[in-house]
Design a protein around this motif. Structure first.
Motif, mmCIF file in Angstrom:
data_model
loop_
_atom_site.group_PDB
_atom_site.id
_atom_site.type_symbol
_atom_site.label_atom_id
_atom_site.label_comp_id
_atom_site.label_asym_id
_atom_site.label_seq_id
_atom_site.Cartn_x
_atom_site.Cartn_y
_atom_site.Cartn_z
ATOM 1 N N GLU A 42 68.157 45.580 77.254
ATOM 2 C CA GLU A 42 69.591 45.426 77.464
ATOM 3 C C GLU A 42 69.807 43.939 77.699
ATOM 4 O OE1 GLU A 42 73.175 44.590 79.350
ATOM 5 O OE2 GLU A 42 71.390 44.644 80.582
ATOM 6 N N VAL A 43 70.577 43.302 76.807
ATOM 7 C CA VAL A 43 70.842 41.874 76.892
ATOM 8 C C VAL A 43 72.350 41.679 76.904
ATOM 9 C CG1 VAL A 43 70.443 39.617 75.842
ATOM 10 C CG2 VAL A 43 68.755 41.437 75.520
ATOM 11 N N GLN A 44 72.895 41.372 78.051
ATOM 12 C CA GLN A 44 74.335 41.139 78.206
ATOM 13 C C GLN A 44 75.167 42.258 77.592
ATOM 14 O OE1 GLN A 44 75.115 37.254 76.618
ATOM 15 N NE2 GLN A 44 74.037 36.216 78.248
ATOM 16 N N GLY A 45 74.803 43.501 77.833
ATOM 17 C CA GLY A 45 75.563 44.645 77.350
ATOM 18 C C GLY A 45 75.159 45.140 75.977
ATOM 19 N N THR A 46 74.309 44.402 75.286
ATOM 20 C CA THR A 46 73.817 44.813 73.976
ATOM 21 C C THR A 46 72.471 45.501 74.142
ATOM 22 O OG1 THR A 46 74.928 42.965 72.893
ATOM 23 C CG2 THR A 46 73.108 43.978 71.692
ATOM 24 N N LEU A 47 72.286 46.644 73.481
ATOM 25 C CA LEU A 47 71.013 47.356 73.530
ATOM 26 C C LEU A 47 70.226 47.038 72.260
ATOM 27 C CD1 LEU A 47 72.163 50.792 74.952
ATOM 28 C CD2 LEU A 47 71.019 48.929 76.162
ATOM 29 N N VAL A 48 68.980 46.605 72.438
ATOM 30 C CA VAL A 48 68.130 46.200 71.328
ATOM 31 C C VAL A 48 66.869 47.056 71.337
ATOM 32 C CG1 VAL A 48 66.870 44.304 70.240
ATOM 33 C CG2 VAL A 48 68.994 43.829 71.503
ATOM 34 N N GLN A 49 66.709 47.862 70.290
ATOM 35 C CA GLN A 49 65.497 48.670 70.126
ATOM 36 C C GLN A 49 64.497 47.837 69.330
ATOM 37 O OE1 GLN A 49 66.537 52.776 68.711
ATOM 38 N NE2 GLN A 49 68.614 51.955 68.851
ATOM 39 N N ARG A 50 63.284 47.654 69.883
ATOM 40 C CA ARG A 50 62.263 46.851 69.203
ATOM 41 C C ARG A 50 61.151 47.770 68.702
ATOM 42 N NH1 ARG A 50 59.756 42.202 71.910
ATOM 43 N NH2 ARG A 50 58.988 43.811 73.281
ATOM 44 N N TYR A 51 60.824 47.632 67.420
ATOM 45 C CA TYR A 51 59.800 48.445 66.774
ATOM 46 C C TYR A 51 58.715 47.537 66.201
ATOM 47 C CZ TYR A 51 63.107 52.373 66.732
ATOM 48 O OH TYR A 51 63.967 53.377 67.085
ATOM 49 N N THR A 52 57.473 48.041 66.183
ATOM 50 C CA THR A 52 56.398 47.366 65.469
ATOM 51 C C THR A 52 56.051 48.183 64.241
ATOM 52 O OG1 THR A 52 54.694 48.483 66.765
ATOM 53 C CG2 THR A 52 55.388 46.300 67.527
ATOM 54 N N LEU A 53 55.483 47.497 63.259
ATOM 55 C CA LEU A 53 55.055 48.130 62.017
ATOM 56 C C LEU A 53 53.531 48.050 61.925
ATOM 57 C CD1 LEU A 53 57.782 46.522 59.753
ATOM 58 C CD2 LEU A 53 57.608 48.944 60.343
ATOM 59 N N PRO A 54 52.891 49.005 61.259
ATOM 60 C CA PRO A 54 51.426 49.029 61.216
ATOM 61 C C PRO A 54 50.811 47.795 60.553
ATOM 62 C CG PRO A 54 52.350 50.746 59.793
ATOM 63 C CD PRO A 54 53.481 50.137 60.552
ATOM 64 N N GLU A 55 51.543 47.118 59.661
ATOM 65 C CA GLU A 55 51.010 45.937 58.988
ATOM 66 C C GLU A 55 51.143 44.680 59.839
ATOM 67 O OE1 GLU A 55 54.098 47.316 57.346
ATOM 68 O OE2 GLU A 55 52.768 49.012 57.009
ATOM 69 N N GLY A 56 51.649 44.818 61.071
ATOM 70 C CA GLY A 56 51.782 43.673 61.960
ATOM 71 C C GLY A 56 53.193 43.129 62.060
ATOM 72 N N GLY A 57 54.123 43.627 61.271
ATOM 73 C CA GLY A 57 55.502 43.165 61.342
ATOM 74 C C GLY A 57 56.278 43.887 62.427
ATOM 75 N N SER A 58 57.556 43.597 62.486
ATOM 76 C CA SER A 58 58.411 44.241 63.477
ATOM 77 C C SER A 58 59.858 44.221 62.984
ATOM 78 C CB SER A 58 58.315 43.523 64.822
ATOM 79 O OG SER A 58 58.815 42.204 64.707
ATOM 80 N N PHE A 59 60.686 45.007 63.653
ATOM 81 C CA PHE A 59 62.121 44.988 63.377
ATOM 82 C C PHE A 59 62.877 45.425 64.611
ATOM 83 C CE2 PHE A 59 60.901 49.281 62.190
ATOM 84 C CZ PHE A 59 61.956 50.086 62.586
ATOM 85 N N THR A 60 64.171 45.131 64.628
ATOM 86 C CA THR A 60 65.028 45.500 65.750
ATOM 87 C C THR A 60 66.288 46.186 65.238
ATOM 88 O OG1 THR A 60 66.201 43.390 65.746
ATOM 89 C CG2 THR A 60 64.268 43.561 67.192
ATOM 90 N N ILE A 61 66.834 47.011 66.111
ATOM 91 C CA ILE A 61 68.147 47.613 65.888
ATOM 92 C C ILE A 61 68.964 47.250 67.121
ATOM 93 C CG2 ILE A 61 69.450 49.738 65.569
ATOM 94 C CD1 ILE A 61 66.776 51.022 64.582
ATOM 95 N N ALA A 62 70.054 46.515 66.930
ATOM 96 C CA ALA A 62 70.893 46.097 68.054
ATOM 97 C C ALA A 62 72.266 46.731 67.919
ATOM 98 C CB ALA A 62 71.025 44.577 68.074
ATOM 99 N N GLN A 63 72.849 47.072 69.074
ATOM 100 C CA GLN A 63 74.201 47.635 69.086
ATOM 101 C C GLN A 63 74.865 47.301 70.406
ATOM 102 O OE1 GLN A 63 73.964 52.108 69.261
ATOM 103 N NE2 GLN A 63 71.784 51.668 69.198
ATOM 104 N N GLY A 64 76.152 47.036 70.333
ATOM 105 C CA GLY A 64 76.891 46.706 71.538
ATOM 106 C C GLY A 64 78.371 46.606 71.258
ATOM 107 N N LEU A 65 79.134 46.396 72.327
ATOM 108 C CA LEU A 65 80.572 46.237 72.201
ATOM 109 C C LEU A 65 80.870 44.855 71.645
ATOM 110 C CD1 LEU A 65 81.692 47.814 75.599
ATOM 111 C CD2 LEU A 65 81.948 48.813 73.320
#
Length: 131
Positions: A42-65
């Protein structure tokens, strides 16, 4: 007055994120094979889901007002592609190699982004599966 403690990201469980959100907290039903949720911040009201990938990469899903999250959300200087998704229009920014993307859109008073080591097709599948 905003203190440094107010700016510090807070780590939440999936359940805590749903309870503390001031909006309907969405999670993806479809993620790339082998992707693992590692954290929700939770960053200043924004929720950020952090994922890792098996090949070593990553991605995020962010949502907020809109207007309540980090005000300096930056977009790449490269050109974007407009896409119809989830009943609205989004902007897709893609690396030249096609293996990193940033997909942003708004739904009413909420803003969303999917970003990271993904193809455009993977980012769109994640986006369309949010529930």
């Amino acid at each position: 007055v905003v203190t440094f403690a107010d700016l510090e990201p807070q780590s939440l469980s999936l359940e805590e994120a749903g309870e503390t959100a001031q909006f309907d907290f969405l999670t993806p039903a479809d993620i790339p094979s082998g992707a693992t949720l590692v954290d929700i911040l939770e960053v200043q009201g924004t929720l950020v889901q952090r994922y890792t990938l098996p090949e070593g990469g990553s991605f995020t899903i962010a949502q907020g007002l809109a207007g309540e999250g980090p005000s300096d959300m930056r977009t790449p200087s490269s050109e974007s592609q407009s896409l119809d998704l989830r009943g609205t229009t989004g902007q897709l920014f893609e690396s030249q190699s096609g293996d990193q993307v940033l997909l942003t859109w708004s739904e009413g008073e909420l803003f969303f982004s999917v970003a990271g080591d993904l193809t455009a097709e993977q980012a769109l599948a994640i986006t369309e599966s949010l529930e």
